[in-house]
Scaffold this active site. Structure first.
Site, mmCIF file in Angstrom:
data_model
loop_
_atom_site.group_PDB
_atom_site.id
_atom_site.type_symbol
_atom_site.label_atom_id
_atom_site.label_comp_id
_atom_site.label_asym_id
_atom_site.label_seq_id
_atom_site.Cartn_x
_atom_site.Cartn_y
_atom_site.Cartn_z
ATOM 1 N N HIS A 140 3.267 -88.827 -11.818
ATOM 2 C CA HIS A 140 2.502 -89.197 -10.700
ATOM 3 C C HIS A 140 1.550 -89.141 -10.566
ATOM 4 O O HIS A 140 0.932 -89.699 -8.532
ATOM 5 C CB HIS A 140 3.890 -89.110 -9.192
ATOM 6 C CG HIS A 140 4.480 -89.446 -8.963
ATOM 7 N ND1 HIS A 140 6.122 -89.517 -8.003
ATOM 8 C CD2 HIS A 140 5.567 -90.349 -9.342
ATOM 9 C CE1 HIS A 140 6.844 -89.887 -8.388
ATOM 10 N NE2 HIS A 140 7.247 -90.877 -9.050
ATOM 11 N N GLY A 153 13.750 -78.736 -6.871
ATOM 12 C CA GLY A 153 12.716 -78.766 -5.533
ATOM 13 C C GLY A 153 12.274 -80.712 -5.290
ATOM 14 O O GLY A 153 11.772 -81.329 -4.986
ATOM 15 N N THR A 154 13.694 -80.746 -5.854
ATOM 16 C CA THR A 154 13.439 -82.907 -5.391
ATOM 17 C C THR A 154 14.742 -83.195 -5.006
ATOM 18 O O THR A 154 15.434 -83.230 -4.894
ATOM 19 C CB THR A 154 12.752 -83.355 -6.635
ATOM 20 O OG1 THR A 154 12.753 -84.856 -6.768
ATOM 21 C CG2 THR A 154 13.806 -82.945 -8.316
ATOM 22 N N ARG A 192 -6.276 -83.727 1.175
ATOM 23 C CA ARG A 192 -4.384 -82.901 0.429
ATOM 24 C C ARG A 192 -5.091 -82.557 -0.811
ATOM 25 O O ARG A 192 -5.105 -81.220 -0.742
ATOM 26 C CB ARG A 192 -3.448 -84.471 -0.121
ATOM 27 C CG ARG A 192 -2.532 -84.857 1.030
ATOM 28 C CD ARG A 192 -1.672 -85.415 0.633
ATOM 29 N NE ARG A 192 -0.933 -84.515 -0.334
ATOM 30 C CZ ARG A 192 -0.178 -85.418 -1.527
ATOM 31 N NH1 ARG A 192 -0.138 -86.641 -1.204
ATOM 32 N NH2 ARG A 192 0.671 -84.170 -1.918
HETATM 33 P P1 OAD Z 1 10.803 -84.760 -1.709
HETATM 34 O O1 OAD Z 1 10.362 -84.227 0.127
HETATM 35 O O2 OAD Z 1 11.608 -86.234 -1.447
HETATM 36 O O3 OAD Z 1 11.430 -83.817 -1.506
HETATM 37 C C1 OAD Z 1 11.954 -82.822 -1.169
HETATM 38 C C2 OAD Z 1 12.458 -81.435 -1.425
HETATM 39 O O4 OAD Z 1 12.385 -80.123 -1.423
HETATM 40 C C3 OAD Z 1 13.862 -81.632 -0.931
HETATM 41 O O5 OAD Z 1 14.908 -82.071 -1.624
HETATM 42 C C4 OAD Z 1 13.741 -80.387 0.047
HETATM 43 O O6 OAD Z 1 15.296 -79.506 -0.313
HETATM 44 C C5 OAD Z 1 13.444 -79.714 -1.549
HETATM 45 N N1 OAD Z 1 12.358 -78.335 -0.080
HETATM 46 C C6 OAD Z 1 11.940 -77.880 0.183
HETATM 47 N N2 OAD Z 1 11.569 -76.748 0.449
HETATM 48 C C7 OAD Z 1 12.271 -75.840 -0.810
HETATM 49 C C8 OAD Z 1 12.098 -74.478 -0.837
HETATM 50 N N3 OAD Z 1 11.332 -74.208 -0.289
HETATM 51 N N4 OAD Z 1 12.247 -75.221 -2.844
HETATM 52 C C9 OAD Z 1 12.887 -75.593 -3.132
HETATM 53 N N5 OAD Z 1 13.124 -77.112 -2.544
HETATM 54 C C10 OAD Z 1 12.778 -77.099 -1.557
HETATM 55 O O7 OAD Z 1 9.802 -84.398 -2.289
HETATM 56 P P2 OAD Z 1 9.646 -85.050 -3.810
HETATM 57 O O8 OAD Z 1 11.465 -85.459 -3.962
HETATM 58 O O9 OAD Z 1 8.980 -84.486 -4.644
HETATM 59 O O10 OAD Z 1 5.544 -89.795 -4.710
HETATM 60 O O11 OAD Z 1 9.332 -86.610 -3.820
HETATM 61 C C11 OAD Z 1 9.245 -87.789 -4.979
HETATM 62 C C12 OAD Z 1 8.444 -88.516 -4.452
HETATM 63 O O12 OAD Z 1 8.358 -88.915 -3.660
HETATM 64 C C13 OAD Z 1 6.928 -87.419 -4.737
HETATM 65 O O13 OAD Z 1 6.239 -87.689 -5.992
HETATM 66 C C14 OAD Z 1 5.865 -88.767 -3.896
HETATM 67 C C15 OAD Z 1 6.950 -89.017 -3.195
HETATM 68 O O14 OAD Z 1 6.197 -90.301 -2.522
HETATM 69 C C16 OAD Z 1 4.734 -90.570 -4.872
HETATM 70 O O15 OAD Z 1 3.748 -90.447 -3.857
HETATM 71 C C17 OAD Z 1 4.143 -91.914 -5.548
#
Ligand code: OAD
Length: 247
Positions: free
Chosen positions: A123, A189-190, A75
């Site tokens: 994180h 984007g979360t 990564r």
């Molecule tokens: P996720 O993979 O859970 O969610 C990603 C989000 O990004 C989803 O809601 C998608 O719809 C959205 N998405 C995808 N493409 C996009 C774009 N072009 N523009 C905007 N949004 C888009 O990721 P996180 O919510 O960041 O933690 O995950 C939270 C945590 O889970 C991370 O920090 C990581 C993971 O496990 C650790 O590693 C501790």
């Protein structure tokens, strides 16, 4: 997909709110998706290709540290090949004219490389390592490779400076304090599926305006005064920048 900010009911108050209040942006993996960094839970995402219990827990590290190092090395290597996208750049631009702080769940450094200061990484950070013996020993990495045998001065093996599942999120308290002062919370984007970080959004005073930018459906139960712009980070952030700068 090109959803318009002007269709949201908060459109007419948004500029004033951003210019006169405190703005906090809470970002997740979707912020960096258009820089070609995979999200975690979308189809083909990192947690579909790798099992969390193999690469992102203290147990995984005990069982097979080499595998864990390799996952984060890959990564980190990829991070050297990608660039901040228009959403990161828009936030950096906005910081020059509004009171903006960023809290990110992302371990990449794309907010900083876009020019944002004041970025809180709840994180952890890919470009840092910490000692297995003493988590307060944290070093910056210059290169992508962290190997077995890379040690701190006291002899502890260095590991990724990333919060793994089952570990406390030390920055949470500071993050709660920051969002408690926000007049406008941008959530970009979360999936809001990972706690305690996702709890930041529900913790905010119900009167505080929340603008969520994400192309997927989100579970917004318990989040009041929320406006969802269902589009990509780059499209949503560029629209917001245009509105605030009036250009
Ligand atoms: P996720 O993979 O859970 O969610 C990603 C989000 O990004 C989803 O809601 C998608 O719809 C959205 N998405 C995808 N493409 C996009 C774009 N072009 N523009 C905007 N949004 C888009 O990721 P996180 O919510 O960041 O933690 O995950 C939270 C945590 O889970 C991370 O920090 C990581 C993971 O496990 C650790 O590693 C501790």
């Amino acid at each position: 997909m090109n959803k318009q900010l002007e269709n949201l009911s908060l459109y007419h108050s948004l500029r004033e709110l951003a210019l006169n209040g405190k703005v906090v942006c809470f970002s997740g993996a979707g912020m960096s998706a258009e820089s070609n960094l995979s999200t975690f839970r979308d189809a083909g995402g990192l947690w579909e290709k790798n099992r969390i219990e193999d690469v992102a827990t203290p147990d995984a590290w005990q069982r097979n540290p080499e595998r864990v190092l390799n996952f984060y090395n890959q990564r980190r290597k990829q991070l050297f090949t990608v660039e901040p996208n228009a959403a990161h750049l828009a936030l950096a631009e906005l910081e020059k004219i509004i009171d903006l702080r960023i809290i990110t769940q992302n371990v990449d450094n794309l907010h900083e490389r876009a020019g944002s200061s004041n970025v809180m990484h709840v994180h952890g950070e890919l470009m840092k390592a910490q000692s297995e013996l003493d988590p307060s020993y944290v070093v910056e990495l210059e290169d992508w490779q962290l190997q077995i045998g890379d040690k701190c001065p006291r002899g502890g093996q260095l590991r990724p400076h990333v919060v793994w599942f089952g570990e406390p999120v030390e920055k949470m308290e500071a993050a709660y304090q920051l969002v408690a002062k926000a007049d406008l919370l941008l959530v970009v984007g979360t999936s809001l599926e990972v706690y305690p970080a996702a709890g930041l959004v529900t913790s905010v005073n119900p009167h505080v305006t929340k603008l969520l930018i994400d192309p997927s459906e989100l579970n917004l139960t318990g989040v009041s005064n929320a406006h969802h712009l269902k589009t990509t980070a780059t499209n949503g952030m560029q629209q917001l920048l245009k509105l605030i700068t009036n250009k």
